[in-house]
Design an enzyme around this catalytic site. Structure first.
Site, PDB file in Angstrom:
ATOM      1  N   ASP A  37       0.811  -1.216   0.000  1.00 52.09           N
ATOM      2  CA  ASP A  37       0.000   0.000   0.000  1.00 52.09           C
ATOM      3  C   ASP A  37       0.849   1.272   0.000  1.00 52.09           C
ATOM      4  O   ASP A  37       0.381   2.341   0.344  1.00 52.09           O
ATOM      5  CB  ASP A  37      -0.968  -0.007   1.187  1.00 52.09           C
ATOM      6  CG  ASP A  37      -0.237  -0.142   2.507  1.00 52.09           C
ATOM      7  OD1 ASP A  37       0.989  -0.377   2.493  1.00 52.09           O
ATOM      8  OD2 ASP A  37      -0.894  -0.011   3.560  1.00 52.09           O
ATOM      9  N   HIS A 231      24.341   7.673 -18.008  1.00 51.41           N
ATOM     10  CA  HIS A 231      23.234   7.874 -17.071  1.00 51.41           C
ATOM     11  C   HIS A 231      23.569   7.267 -15.711  1.00 51.41           C
ATOM     12  O   HIS A 231      22.838   6.440 -15.175  1.00 51.41           O
ATOM     13  CB  HIS A 231      21.928   7.293 -17.631  1.00 51.41           C
ATOM     14  CG  HIS A 231      21.337   8.151 -18.700  1.00 51.41           C
ATOM     15  ND1 HIS A 231      20.358   7.718 -19.553  1.00 51.41           N
ATOM     16  CD2 HIS A 231      21.610   9.419 -19.069  1.00 51.41           C
ATOM     17  CE1 HIS A 231      20.048   8.701 -20.399  1.00 51.41           C
ATOM     18  NE2 HIS A 231      20.799   9.732 -20.124  1.00 51.41           N
ATOM     19  N   ASP A 248      25.030  16.394 -13.184  1.00 51.44           N
ATOM     20  CA  ASP A 248      23.909  16.723 -14.066  1.00 51.44           C
ATOM     21  C   ASP A 248      22.689  16.812 -13.164  1.00 51.44           C
ATOM     22  O   ASP A 248      22.146  15.792 -12.732  1.00 51.44           O
ATOM     23  CB  ASP A 248      23.755  15.620 -15.130  1.00 51.44           C
ATOM     24  CG  ASP A 248      22.745  15.982 -16.211  1.00 51.44           C
ATOM     25  OD1 ASP A 248      21.904  16.873 -15.968  1.00 51.44           O
ATOM     26  OD2 ASP A 248      22.789  15.364 -17.294  1.00 51.44           O
ATOM     27  N   ASP A 259      17.721  21.777 -16.594  1.00 53.37           N
ATOM     28  CA  ASP A 259      18.582  20.617 -16.874  1.00 53.37           C
ATOM     29  C   ASP A 259      20.009  21.115 -17.073  1.00 53.37           C
ATOM     30  O   ASP A 259      20.373  21.525 -18.166  1.00 53.37           O
ATOM     31  CB  ASP A 259      18.062  19.902 -18.130  1.00 53.37           C
ATOM     32  CG  ASP A 259      18.836  18.621 -18.427  1.00 53.37           C
ATOM     33  OD1 ASP A 259      19.668  18.215 -17.592  1.00 53.37           O
ATOM     34  OD2 ASP A 259      18.612  18.030 -19.493  1.00 53.37           O
ATOM     35  N   HIS A 338      26.626  11.019 -27.682  1.00 58.74           N
ATOM     36  CA  HIS A 338      25.219  11.448 -27.560  1.00 58.74           C
ATOM     37  C   HIS A 338      24.910  12.694 -28.379  1.00 58.74           C
ATOM     38  O   HIS A 338      25.774  13.281 -29.017  1.00 58.74           O
ATOM     39  CB  HIS A 338      24.845  11.639 -26.089  1.00 58.74           C
ATOM     40  CG  HIS A 338      25.680  12.659 -25.362  1.00 58.74           C
ATOM     41  ND1 HIS A 338      25.561  14.010 -25.575  1.00 58.74           N
ATOM     42  CD2 HIS A 338      26.634  12.507 -24.410  1.00 58.74           C
ATOM     43  CE1 HIS A 338      26.405  14.651 -24.779  1.00 58.74           C
ATOM     44  NE2 HIS A 338      27.071  13.763 -24.065  1.00 58.74           N
ATOM     45  N   HIS A 342      18.453  18.604 -26.395  1.00 55.77           N
ATOM     46  CA  HIS A 342      17.061  18.174 -26.546  1.00 55.77           C
ATOM     47  C   HIS A 342      16.154  19.300 -26.092  1.00 55.77           C
ATOM     48  O   HIS A 342      16.571  20.191 -25.352  1.00 55.77           O
ATOM     49  CB  HIS A 342      16.811  16.916 -25.706  1.00 55.77           C
ATOM     50  CG  HIS A 342      17.248  17.077 -24.277  1.00 55.77           C
ATOM     51  ND1 HIS A 342      16.465  17.692 -23.335  1.00 55.77           N
ATOM     52  CD2 HIS A 342      18.405  16.759 -23.647  1.00 55.77           C
ATOM     53  CE1 HIS A 342      17.119  17.718 -22.175  1.00 55.77           C
ATOM     54  NE2 HIS A 342      18.302  17.166 -22.340  1.00 55.77           N
ATOM     55  N   HIS A 349      13.021  16.008 -20.803  1.00 56.04           N
ATOM     56  CA  HIS A 349      13.163  15.694 -22.230  1.00 56.04           C
ATOM     57  C   HIS A 349      11.772  15.830 -22.826  1.00 56.04           C
ATOM     58  O   HIS A 349      11.034  14.864 -22.906  1.00 56.04           O
ATOM     59  CB  HIS A 349      13.684  14.270 -22.450  1.00 56.04           C
ATOM     60  CG  HIS A 349      15.089  14.071 -21.973  1.00 56.04           C
ATOM     61  ND1 HIS A 349      15.760  12.878 -22.071  1.00 56.04           N
ATOM     62  CD2 HIS A 349      15.971  14.920 -21.390  1.00 56.04           C
ATOM     63  CE1 HIS A 349      16.978  13.005 -21.560  1.00 56.04           C
ATOM     64  NE2 HIS A 349      17.126  14.233 -21.135  1.00 56.04           N
ATOM     65  N   GLU A 373      24.609  20.563 -24.865  1.00 60.21           N
ATOM     66  CA  GLU A 373      25.376  19.784 -23.895  1.00 60.21           C
ATOM     67  C   GLU A 373      26.434  18.883 -24.523  1.00 60.21           C
ATOM     68  O   GLU A 373      26.330  17.662 -24.464  1.00 60.21           O
ATOM     69  CB  GLU A 373      24.432  18.954 -23.012  1.00 60.21           C
ATOM     70  CG  GLU A 373      23.365  18.170 -23.764  1.00 60.21           C
ATOM     71  CD  GLU A 373      22.489  17.358 -22.803  1.00 60.21           C
ATOM     72  OE1 GLU A 373      23.049  16.650 -21.954  1.00 60.21           O
ATOM     73  OE2 GLU A 373      21.255  17.439 -22.924  1.00 60.21           O
ATOM     74  N   TYR A 377      34.095  11.749 -23.195  1.00 63.93           N
ATOM     75  CA  TYR A 377      34.102  10.662 -22.216  1.00 63.93           C
ATOM     76  C   TYR A 377      35.279   9.751 -22.505  1.00 63.93           C
ATOM     77  O   TYR A 377      35.338   9.132 -23.570  1.00 63.93           O
ATOM     78  CB  TYR A 377      32.763   9.904 -22.278  1.00 63.93           C
ATOM     79  CG  TYR A 377      31.603  10.874 -22.174  1.00 63.93           C
ATOM     80  CD1 TYR A 377      31.147  11.293 -20.927  1.00 63.93           C
ATOM     81  CD2 TYR A 377      31.022  11.431 -23.315  1.00 63.93           C
ATOM     82  CE1 TYR A 377      30.125  12.229 -20.817  1.00 63.93           C
ATOM     83  CE2 TYR A 377      29.998  12.367 -23.221  1.00 63.93           C
ATOM     84  CZ  TYR A 377      29.549  12.759 -21.974  1.00 63.93           C
ATOM     85  OH  TYR A 377      28.539  13.689 -21.875  1.00 63.93           O
ATOM     86  N   ARG A 395      31.085  17.011 -19.248  1.00 64.25           N
ATOM     87  CA  ARG A 395      29.952  17.532 -20.007  1.00 64.25           C
ATOM     88  C   ARG A 395      29.603  18.891 -19.431  1.00 64.25           C
ATOM     89  O   ARG A 395      29.680  19.097 -18.215  1.00 64.25           O
ATOM     90  CB  ARG A 395      28.750  16.582 -19.923  1.00 64.25           C
ATOM     91  CG  ARG A 395      27.511  17.093 -20.652  1.00 64.25           C
ATOM     92  CD  ARG A 395      26.425  16.023 -20.863  1.00 64.25           C
ATOM     93  NE  ARG A 395      25.782  15.579 -19.646  1.00 64.25           N
ATOM     94  CZ  ARG A 395      25.958  14.384 -19.102  1.00 64.25           C
ATOM     95  NH1 ARG A 395      26.761  13.504 -19.681  1.00 64.25           N
ATOM     96  NH2 ARG A 395      25.344  14.059 -17.994  1.00 64.25           N
ATOM     97  N   GLU A 397      26.425  21.709 -19.779  1.00 64.44           N
ATOM     98  CA  GLU A 397      25.072  21.804 -20.343  1.00 64.44           C
ATOM     99  C   GLU A 397      24.366  23.059 -19.873  1.00 64.44           C
ATOM    100  O   GLU A 397      24.295  23.344 -18.681  1.00 64.44           O
ATOM    101  CB  GLU A 397      24.258  20.574 -19.902  1.00 64.44           C
ATOM    102  CG  GLU A 397      22.794  20.622 -20.286  1.00 64.44           C
ATOM    103  CD  GLU A 397      22.029  19.375 -19.852  1.00 64.44           C
ATOM    104  OE1 GLU A 397      22.357  18.814 -18.795  1.00 64.44           O
ATOM    105  OE2 GLU A 397      21.112  18.969 -20.590  1.00 64.44           O
TER     106      GLU A 397
HETATM  107 MN   LIG Z   1      20.058  17.202 -20.752  1.00 64.53          MN
END
Ligand SMILES: [Mn+2]
Length: 427
Positions: A37, A231, A248, A259, A338, A342, A349, A373, A377, A395, A397
């Site tokens: 619950d 991620h 991030d 973001d 990447h 976006h 996103h 961004e 890497y 990175r 961004e």
């Molecule tokens: Mn982003």
């Protein structure tokens, strides 16, 4: 703040896009059970929220497009003392009638019965194909699909969400201002030997302290080589002296996201090798942001970013083939895998369309908000990389508003030069 008038305008605009003799159902998000619950924190469905501003679950927005006239109907949970004791106050039908500029309001337990009525003499049914609302899905599975054209309403709403209004931009700016406080705080404090999740907790504390109580996404705090997992959300390792941290982290303020990514030294000072790599990414980011204006395509930003990063990576001896060969074989993708950015808004996103129905890319337009961004890497395990650069992921961004004249960097106040980051760490 988004007014009732603005929500009503959105519904009117949507109605104008719908077929005559059609019925549209937009459902609130379902409550997600964690176990038994206990529930996950509730967050309203983005498209439902965009059209209503209403935050309660078990609610439906119905748009009826007749031959000539149209009507909007909202279904809300009715007041029930015992349930409200456990789960909190509900607005109820009476108050909803006063609060929302819709034609009719009913309690949700009338939804099915009413829907059957509304379906009479309709030819088209619109709903969100991703909905998990059992009541609606059950209803749809019982109607004869031969009698109706079934269409995805999400596509049309998400198209509308592509261009942000003034009040939406204000909320995004506010969300970014909160993120700025957290990022600057993180730059200032001592971090060596604390855990990634401690820094994550600082971000989440500052977000909530400033009214951003929903997460926009899970904060990434990646020390050293962890930054090479794109991620990375485990956030359970120790931050080590001499390494960088990729953070991030953005929040959601009144349903609008920020973001932001910054990459900073654990001990407050970049090493020589780290600085070289960092300044390459920063140079590329600044350059790509300066290219943003109406009419530009995202793919050309992507291409330019790949070009500039590749040149830098060759210069540092990380990529060892000629520029031509690297681009032809896409060898740089290994280190910049990447996209350049976006769209963002109610969702971090935003599921806005990037292409038209004819599969043509939609060029940037004033009112769009997107992230820029770029990153590089360089995994520890990759022995082809010169040793001094291994185990670094960077990175940077920012959140960019496309304007008539060019762009506005909404997050430009969040420091990112080597000098400014190091100065904050010393303060
Ligand atoms: Mn982003």
């Amino acid at each position: 703040m988004i007014t009732e008038v603005e929500y009503a305008k959105r519904r009117k605009k949507l109605l104008a896009k719908l077929k005559k003799k059609s019925l549209t159902v937009v459902c609130s998000a379902s409550v997600k059970i964690r176990s038994n619950d206990t529930e996950y924190p509730y967050r309203q469905n983005s498209n439902f929220y965009y059209l209503s501003g209403f935050k309660e679950d078990n609610s439906f927005l119905v748009l009826i497009q007749g031959k000539k006239e149209s009507k909007t109907v909202l279904f809300v949970q009715k007041k029930e003392k015992l349930l409200e004791l456990w789960n909190g106050k509900r607005l109820g039908v009476k108050k909803a009638k006063k609060s929302f500029m819709v034609d009719e309001v009913y309690s949700s337990d009338k939804f099915e019965k009413k829907l059957k009525e509304y379906m009479q003499e309709k030819h088209t049914l619109y709903y969100d194909f991703q909905t998990d609302n059992k009541l609606l899905l059950n209803f749809i599975s019982n109607i004869s699909s031969k009698l109706y054209a079934i269409k995805n309403i999400a596509k049309i709403i998400e198209q509308m969400r592509l261009i942000k209004s003034k009040s939406e931009i204000e909320l995004i700016k506010h969300s970014i201002a909160i993120a700025k406080k957290a990022h600057h705080q993180a730059m200032k404090i001592k971090k060596t030997d604390s855990f990634e999740y401690e820094l994550q907790a600082l971000f989440e504390f500052v977000f909530k302290q400033n009214g951003a109580y929903n997460d926009a996404y899970t904060t990434i705090v990646a020390g050293g080589n962890n930054a090479n997992t794109l991620h990375y959300i485990k956030n359970d390792q120790k931050l080590k002296d001499g390494e960088l941290i990729l953070i991030d982290a953005g929040c959601e303020y009144k349903y609008y996201a920020s973001d932001i990514t910054r990459t900073i030294p654990v001990n407050g000072k970049f090493s020589k090798a780290q600085k070289e790599l960092y300044e390459l990414v920063l140079h590329v980011e600044t350059k790509i942001i300066s290219m943003v204006k109406e009419g530009v395509k995202r793919s050309s930003l992507q291409k330019e970013a790949e070009k500039l990063l590749t040149k830098g990576l060759i210069e540092f001896g990380i990529l060892k083939k000629s520029y031509k060969k690297v681009m032809k074989k896409k060898l740089h993708k290994k280190y910049f895998p990447h996209g350049i950015g976006h769209f963002m808004g109610i969702d971090v996103h935003d599921q806005n369309p990037y292409k038209t129905k004819n599969n043509k890319e939609i060029p940037l337009q004033a009112g769009m908000v997107l992230t820029i961004e770029p990153g590089i890497y360089l995994p520890k395990e990759d022995k082809t990389i010169p040793k001094k650069y291994r185990g670094v992921g960077i990175r940077i961004e920012d959140n960019i508003l496309v304007t008539k004249k060019g762009y506005e960097n909404l997050s430009q106040d969040i420091v990112k030069s080597v000098k400014d980051i190091e100065a904050l760490a010393k303060s």
